[in-house]
Design an enzyme around this catalytic site. Structure first.
Site, mmCIF file in Angstrom:
data_model
loop_
_atom_site.group_PDB
_atom_site.id
_atom_site.type_symbol
_atom_site.label_atom_id
_atom_site.label_comp_id
_atom_site.label_asym_id
_atom_site.label_seq_id
_atom_site.Cartn_x
_atom_site.Cartn_y
_atom_site.Cartn_z
ATOM 1 N N HIS A 102 0.821 -1.212 0.000
ATOM 2 C CA HIS A 102 0.000 0.000 0.000
ATOM 3 C C HIS A 102 0.854 1.261 0.000
ATOM 4 C CE1 HIS A 102 0.433 0.587 4.439
ATOM 5 N NE2 HIS A 102 0.394 -0.732 4.490
ATOM 6 N N ASP A 104 -0.122 4.356 1.165
ATOM 7 C CA ASP A 104 -0.397 5.325 2.230
ATOM 8 C C ASP A 104 0.360 4.908 3.480
ATOM 9 O OD1 ASP A 104 -1.970 3.027 2.513
ATOM 10 O OD2 ASP A 104 -3.574 4.085 3.548
ATOM 11 N N ASP A 137 6.407 -0.183 6.702
ATOM 12 C CA ASP A 137 4.967 -0.278 6.422
ATOM 13 C C ASP A 137 4.512 0.934 5.617
ATOM 14 O OD1 ASP A 137 2.303 -1.063 6.520
ATOM 15 O OD2 ASP A 137 1.959 -0.073 8.441
ATOM 16 N N GLU A 171 -5.007 1.679 2.594
ATOM 17 C CA GLU A 171 -4.994 0.518 3.488
ATOM 18 C C GLU A 171 -5.064 0.921 4.944
ATOM 19 O OE1 GLU A 171 -3.205 -2.714 5.989
ATOM 20 O OE2 GLU A 171 -2.552 -0.644 5.718
ATOM 21 N N GLU A 172 -4.572 2.111 5.284
ATOM 22 C CA GLU A 172 -4.391 2.475 6.683
ATOM 23 C C GLU A 172 -5.642 3.061 7.343
ATOM 24 O OE1 GLU A 172 -2.131 1.529 8.409
ATOM 25 O OE2 GLU A 172 -0.194 1.494 7.395
ATOM 26 N N HIS A 418 4.277 1.098 12.612
ATOM 27 C CA HIS A 418 3.482 2.218 13.139
ATOM 28 C C HIS A 418 4.196 2.922 14.295
ATOM 29 C CE1 HIS A 418 -0.715 0.794 11.524
ATOM 30 N NE2 HIS A 418 0.239 0.700 10.619
#
Length: 447
Positions: A102, A104, A137, A171-172, A418
């Protein structure tokens, strides 16, 4: 030991080119200030990343005549693109796909970091460490799979399987739907991926992630009666009522949803859990007994239980407490109470759920995709240790329910997911590159 076919493909394609990977990743991380996804404060513009990917692949694309890659950009909202890239194989219906990279990222507060989160930097003592928001990520994986597709386009190995990469938006955050992989599935743009294994590249630590948890965000609101703390007998303390109610609800939850026998098979680190994570109340003085408060939290559910069934049971628990306060809830002290008969007043509980409920996933441990991933991991990484966590990955259960053979893997670092000071290791990404080549080679041998 690598098979002849695997060795041949790896020899032809070679290893992950550090300059090409780092150059692309540097461009992607340089866009991250515009990729943060937390509306309404942050609305990402994945088009910025999508264009970098397209630019890297264009020289070996069919559009320019420089190579065989079929590159397509799809947008369902302004500035929010997805990219589908295909290296065509020679046998119809033979497909292997890499999906979920992803474009984002989660927000980053630069004042809390030891380095700039919005540019790619290097550790002065460790050149293997690549630092910045999205390195793990998931922009590191975007760059990794883009480099894989670029090399296939350059080398043009004769493959029976089509190799397809799907870079996705959104996705987030699940408050906006229909603009990422869900939109692609709805429009049938990924239907051909159902005939082969689909590898979702958005986990970490170089091992197969074979199970994830469902997630139910909940809010338990207690309404009592606000009153002076010196006259506690005239109040219904919403905080006490909520704490006692939550204790009863949790006890019933763990009775009805105990550790499941399949959790051992899938090596889940924890069973299903329900716990509070946040308090809120309207405010007031220390000498006021609160008449209202809300406890919020989540349920993390192994995929062997149904999220809809759990939600129905939580509602049942709350309604039962509302009907039987005096027999179900303990009080706290001689004047603590939840009913004021003289005033014909009783406390009240209400449980609500956010809309972004997610279902967990148990990957198919008998599929050819799973076996290929395990064999490739052992060959390249040196050992294979599949794992499961009750962390939640959005979207992949929906893919599984649509008939895709979903397996998950990733080559970032779970400890930086994250997190502040996010980073990945180039050496891990380089191993991921070789794992992908091994998977393709194994599937080629089956044809």
């Amino acid at each position: 030991m690598a098979s002849p076919a695997s060795a041949s493909l790896k020899e032809a394609v070679g290893s992950l080119d550090r300059d090409g990977f780092v150059g692309l990743l540097s461009n992607l991380i340089g866009e991250t200030a515009h990729l943060q996804n937390d509306p309404p404060t942050y609305r990402p513009q994945e088009e910025r990343v999508a264009q970098h990917v397209v630019d890297v692949l264009r020289p070996v694309s069919a559009d320019t005549g420089g190579g065989p890659l079929l590159v397509r950009k799809i947008s369902y909202a302004e500035g929010r693109s997805n990219v589908i890239v295909e290296y065509p194989g020679t046998v119809p219906g033979r497909v292997v796909s890499f999906v979920g990279m992803h474009m984002d990222v989660v927000p980053a507060n630069g004042s809390e970091w030891d380095f700039d989160p919005f540019s790619l930097t290097f550790d002065s003592e460790d050149k293997d460490k690549l630092r910045g928001r999205g390195t793990t990520d998931c922009l590191g994986h975007v760059a990794l799979v883009a480099q894989l597709m670029r090399r296939l386009g350059e080398v043009k190995p004769p493959l029976k399987h089509s190799v397809i990469a799907v870079f996705i938006a959104n996705e987030e955050n699940s408050s906006v739907t229909g603009i990422g992989v869900d939109g692609l599935v709805k429009d049938g743009l990924l239907d051909k991926l159902k005939t082969g294994p689909l590898f979702w590249i958005d986990t970490a630590d170089k091992q197969p992630c074979i199970g994830t948890g469902g997630m139910i965000p909940w809010h338990l609101k207690a309404t009592g009666k606000l009153f002076h703390s010196g006259l506690a007998h005239k109040a219904i303390n919403a905080m006490e009522m909520n704490m006692e109610a939550l204790k009863v609800i949790q006890k019933r939850f763990y009775t009805d949803f105990p550790p499941h026998e399949k959790e051992k098979v899938y090596k889940f680190a924890t069973p299903s859990t329900m716990k509070p994570t946040k308090w809120s109340y309207p405010g007031g003085g220390l000498n006021q007994i609160p008449g209202e408060c809300t406890i919020s939290g989540d349920v993390r559910l192994t995929p062997f239980y149904s999220t809809s069934h759990v939600m129905e049971k939580l509602k049942e628990y709350v309604e039962d407490i509302n009907e039987r306060f005096e027999t179900v809830l303990d009080t706290r002290g001689p004047v603590s109470k939840y009913i004021l008969p003289d005033e014909n007043l009783q406390g009240r509980l209400e449980i609500t759920f956010d809309g972004d409920v997610m279902n967990g996933v148990a990957c198919n441990l008998e599929s050819r995709g799973y076996h290929a991933l395990c064999k490739a991991t052992k060959e390249i990484v040196g050992h294979v240790e599949p794992y499961s966590i009750t962390g939640s990955l959005p979207l992949i259960r929906e893919l599984q329910d649509e008939g895709f053979d979903v397996q998950t893997a990733g080559y970032g670092l779970l400890k930086t997911y994250h997190a502040k000071n996010e980073y990945c290791l180039f050496s891990d990404m380089a191993q991921g590159f070789q794992v992908f080549l091994s998977i393709i080679s194994q599937l080629e041998e089956e044809v």
